[in-house]
Motif scaffolding. Structure first.
Motif, PDB file in Angstrom:
ATOM      1  N   ARG A 253      -0.353   7.948   1.466  1.00  0.00           N
ATOM      2  CA  ARG A 253      -1.087   6.867   2.125  1.00  0.00           C
ATOM      3  C   ARG A 253      -2.301   6.428   1.290  1.00  0.00           C
ATOM      4  N   THR A 254      -2.567   5.149   1.322  1.00  0.00           N
ATOM      5  CA  THR A 254      -3.783   4.620   0.703  1.00  0.00           C
ATOM      6  C   THR A 254      -4.964   5.052   1.562  1.00  0.00           C
TER       7      THR A 254
ATOM      8  N   VAL B  73     -11.149  -0.430   2.952  1.00  0.00           N
ATOM      9  CA  VAL B  73      -9.739  -0.270   3.316  1.00  0.00           C
ATOM     10  C   VAL B  73      -9.661   0.172   4.771  1.00  0.00           C
TER      11      VAL B  73
ATOM     12  N   GLY C  49       0.304   5.227  -3.283  1.00  0.00           N
ATOM     13  CA  GLY C  49      -1.093   5.250  -2.863  1.00  0.00           C
ATOM     14  C   GLY C  49      -1.895   4.072  -3.361  1.00  0.00           C
ATOM     15  N   CYS C  50      -1.460   3.470  -4.459  1.00  0.00           N
ATOM     16  CA  CYS C  50      -2.181   2.329  -5.014  1.00  0.00           C
ATOM     17  C   CYS C  50      -1.929   1.055  -4.207  1.00  0.00           C
ATOM     18  N   VAL C  51      -2.739   0.046  -4.479  1.00  0.00           N
ATOM     19  CA  VAL C  51      -2.553  -1.273  -3.896  1.00  0.00           C
ATOM     20  C   VAL C  51      -1.811  -2.107  -4.929  1.00  0.00           C
TER      21      VAL C  51
ATOM     22  N   GLN D 249      -6.166   6.068  -7.078  1.00  0.00           N
ATOM     23  CA  GLN D 249      -5.725   4.860  -6.367  1.00  0.00           C
ATOM     24  C   GLN D 249      -6.449   3.636  -6.906  1.00  0.00           C
TER      25      GLN D 249
ATOM     26  N   SER E 244       0.837  -1.205   0.000  1.00  0.00           N
ATOM     27  CA  SER E 244       0.000   0.000   0.000  1.00  0.00           C
ATOM     28  C   SER E 244       0.870   1.253   0.000  1.00  0.00           C
ATOM     29  N   GLY E 245       0.224   2.414   0.139  1.00  0.00           N
ATOM     30  CA  GLY E 245       0.917   3.687   0.050  1.00  0.00           C
ATOM     31  C   GLY E 245       1.923   3.943   1.158  1.00  0.00           C
TER      32      GLY E 245
END
Length: 252
Positions: free
Chosen positions: A170-171, A245, A221-223, A204, A164-165
């Motif tokens: 941050r995600t 999330v 930020g992406c998964v 994201q 994650s981010g």
């Protein structure tokens, strides 16, 4: 946010996509024919195992690939890393039953991902932390860096590791929905590929990356997912599906 729809122009491989779309941790690659990035497979279907000339319906046996032993173990076959005619028939039967194409007995990445995906068939119950709903929910556990899909208390896919981010990107946490999917997405922001991209919050998205996802810095930020896992998730989710999330990624 309104995504920009459309296919890649032949030879350019570019698509603007949603504003702020990004390819986290990806390495820029050249594009090959028909707008597909060289270095990434572009199967005819999301569940395809074919990476070269296919085999006919009567062809079985031959050298095993990188998933041979794992597939043998899953099917409870003799584990020797070599594909016998019996192995090929068993793999082909699995592929036909679970919709992996082409069903030619090749134990590739899509077959292995599908073997890992139908956890619901083995009676695995939903994991803690993610709300149980009557509809599909893609669960993103930031604390443990894993993701899965569940419905009515049963796991449909995963859990699989993810990234994650990072601290500055941050995600986002909370409830979201998959609002745009692009199998061969290319980020114009980072000039990098985002295979099997499924956007759920602005720029994201779930998507595959090259190389290891086990890095200290995190994504933008992406998964981030491994390619086989991103392909498997693509087969399970649909536009409009819910994403939840929660948690917090540990840094350092």
């Amino acid at each position: 946010m309104s995504p920009a729809h459309g296919s890649w122009p032949t030879g350019s491989g570019r698509d603007s996509g949603p504003v702020g779309s990004r390819a986290d941790g990806s390495v820029p690659v050249r594009f090959g024919q028909a707008g597909s990035p060289s270095g990434w497979s572009a199967p005819a279907g999301a569940g395809s195992d074919r990476s070269g000339p296919g085999r006919g319906a009567g062809d079985c046996g031959g050298p095993g690939g990188p998933y041979q032993r794992r597939v043998e173990r899953w099917l409870k076959l003799r584990q020797d890393g070599k594909q016998s005619a019996a192995d090929c028939r068993a793999v082909r039967a699995f592929q036909k039953k679970h919709g992996v194409e082409p069903a030619d007995g090749t134990p590739g990445a899509a077959t292995w991902a599908r073997m890992r995906a139908p956890a619901a068939d083995r009676g695995v119950r939903a994991l803690p932390g993610c709300p149980v709903r009557s509809y599909r929910v893609a669960c993103v556990d930031l604390t443990h860096q894993r993701t899965w899909v569940q419905q009515r208390g049963r796991i449909l896919f995963g859990p699989v590791p993810m990234r994650s981010g990072g601290v500055r990107h941050r995600t986002r946490t909370g409830w979201f929905r998959i609002y745009w999917r692009h199998r061969y997405h290319w980020s114009t922001l980072y000039n990098s590929p985002m295979p099997y991209a499924q956007f759920f919050s602005g720029g994201q998205a779930f998507h595959a990356v090259r190389g290891s996802i086990r890095t200290r810095g995190g994504s933008m930020g992406c998964v981030n997912l491994r390619l086989a896992d991103a392909r498997g998730l693509w087969k399970v989710l649909r536009k409009g599906d819910h994403v939840y999330v929660w948690g917090r990624r540990h840094h350092g």
